[in-house]
Scaffold this active site. Structure first.
Site, short mmCIF file in Angstrom:
data_model
loop_
_atom_site.label_atom_id
_atom_site.label_comp_id
_atom_site.label_asym_id
_atom_site.label_seq_id
_atom_site.Cartn_x
_atom_site.Cartn_y
_atom_site.Cartn_z
N ASP A 147 0.79 -1.13 0.04
CA ASP A 147 -0.01 -0.03 0.06
C ASP A 147 0.83 1.38 0.27
O ASP A 147 0.82 1.92 0.98
CB ASP A 147 -1.04 -0.05 0.99
N HIS A 154 9.32 -0.09 9.34
CA HIS A 154 8.56 -1.11 9.27
C HIS A 154 8.40 -2.24 8.13
O HIS A 154 8.97 -3.14 8.23
CB HIS A 154 6.93 -0.53 9.30
C1 BDR Z 1 2.38 -0.54 8.73
O1 BDR Z 1 1.35 0.47 8.40
C2 BDR Z 1 1.63 1.39 7.67
O2 BDR Z 1 1.36 2.66 7.60
C3 BDR Z 1 3.14 1.06 7.28
O3 BDR Z 1 3.26 1.25 5.75
C4 BDR Z 1 3.46 -0.33 7.56
O4 BDR Z 1 3.13 -1.25 6.73
C5 BDR Z 1 3.11 -0.05 10.22
O5 BDR Z 1 1.87 -0.39 10.94
CA CA Z 2 2.82 -0.64 4.09
#
Ligand code: BDR
Ligand code: CA
Length: 317
Positions: free
Chosen positions: A10, A241
């Protein structure tokens, strides 16, 4: 030997970091991208995925548009406050030239995995709707994948969207529960490790002038860095992340893992919470002995991860 991966994503600033990290890694062959809502709506995620492969000079990499909505719960919001309205920190990126595949993401996942049995690792960086739909289309996927590595959940720490839940799992808890209870080799790269894998602003600044790729990442990352500075000042930087999943694919020995069955709470105030049964070894009759084990990342060699990222992302464009 390279690891073939399909990334479900995403994009998203840290998604962009992960995708460009994978594209630079000699250890990885990126077969395709599938898109999902989360940081932005799926339509924009698809545009951003196309933009990234074109930026990287890899317009040959297919992009398949995924689900627009979660399986059951409504999609309440996307994450404009974290990633900007455009998903790239409001940096006004050019419109991509390419188009997504005619087939939907779930079908692309099934066809690609079944055509390359035991060769493809699915790397999931957003809500898990596409994966649950792919499993419904083709249950034999569980034996045909080489593995699934997902960014999501929080096994030993609190959430980030609320005290209980991590954002990707929270957005489609029903899909996540399908994915966690399927009998496939699943690794969870959750907040347990990504809230340790912090990139500080001086590290980002040092990378900036290495290549056009690092300049692009620098330009989109300030918005994300500023968000974390406001809401989690104690982190003193931005969590890596999504790039942590790519680090895991390249070098799993950077992580300490614990196996446990995981279920996802699907409603109530803890909806989206990932609940591991670390006591399943006690073989209690009430334990989740019928749920396959997830390989849960609980600790990470942060210096090793940052070093791998730096070494890889600064390779010549
Ligand atoms: C996840 O949520 C999204 O905002 C980031 O891309 C990551 O995949 C972190 O909680
Ligand atoms: Ca993500």
């Amino acid at each position: 030997m390279t690891t073939k991966i399909v990334i479900d994503t995403d994009p998203g600033i840290d998604d962009a970091m992960a995708i460009l990290f994978a594209l630079k890694a000699p250890e990885i062959e990126l077969m395709g991208l599938t898109t999902i809502y989360g940081n932005v709506h799926t339509t924009l995620a698809t545009q951003n995925a196309l933009r990234l492969v074109e930026f990287a000079g890899r317009p040959d990499i297919p992009v398949a548009h995924g689900a627009d909505l979660p399986l059951i719960v409504p999609l309440k919001s996307v994450a404009a406050e974290v990633h900007g309205d455009d998903g790239f920190g409001n940096t006004n990126q050019p419109t991509p030239q390419g188009r997504p595949l005619a087939k939907p993401a779930a079908q692309y996942i099934v066809e690609t995995v079944m055509a390359n049995p035991t060769e493809i690792t699915l790397v999931c960086l957003g809500p898990l709707t596409n994966l649950a739909l792919a499993l419904a289309l083709e249950p034999r996927l569980v034996d045909a994948v080489a593995g699934v590595v997902l960014m999501g959940g929080a096994a030993t720490v609190g959430g980030n969207i609320n005290p209980a839940a991590e954002a990707n799992v929270h957005k489609d808890p029903h899909a996540a529960d399908v994915v966690f209870t399927a009998d496939w080799p699943l690794t969870m790269v959750g907040l347990d490790v990504t809230h340790k894998a912090i990139m500080h602003s001086d590290f980002l600044a040092d990378l900036k002038n290495a290549t056009a790729t690092t300049q692009f990442l620098d330009s989109i990352s300030h918005f994300y860095m500023d968000f974390y500075r406001r809401v989690q000042p104690a982190l003193d930087g931005m969590p890596m992340h999504d790039p942590s999943t790519i680090a895991y694919v390249i070098n799993p020995s950077l992580f300490i893992t614990r196996p446990a069955p995981v279920r996802v709470i699907t409603d109530g105030i803890a909806a989206g919470m990932t609940l591991p049964d670390f006591h399943q070894g006690w073989a209690s009759p009430n334990g989740w002995t019928d749920i396959p084990l997830t390989n849960i990342c609980v600790d990470v060699d942060v210096a090793g991860l940052l070093n791998l990222y730096q070494k890889t992302i600064t390779r010549p464009d």
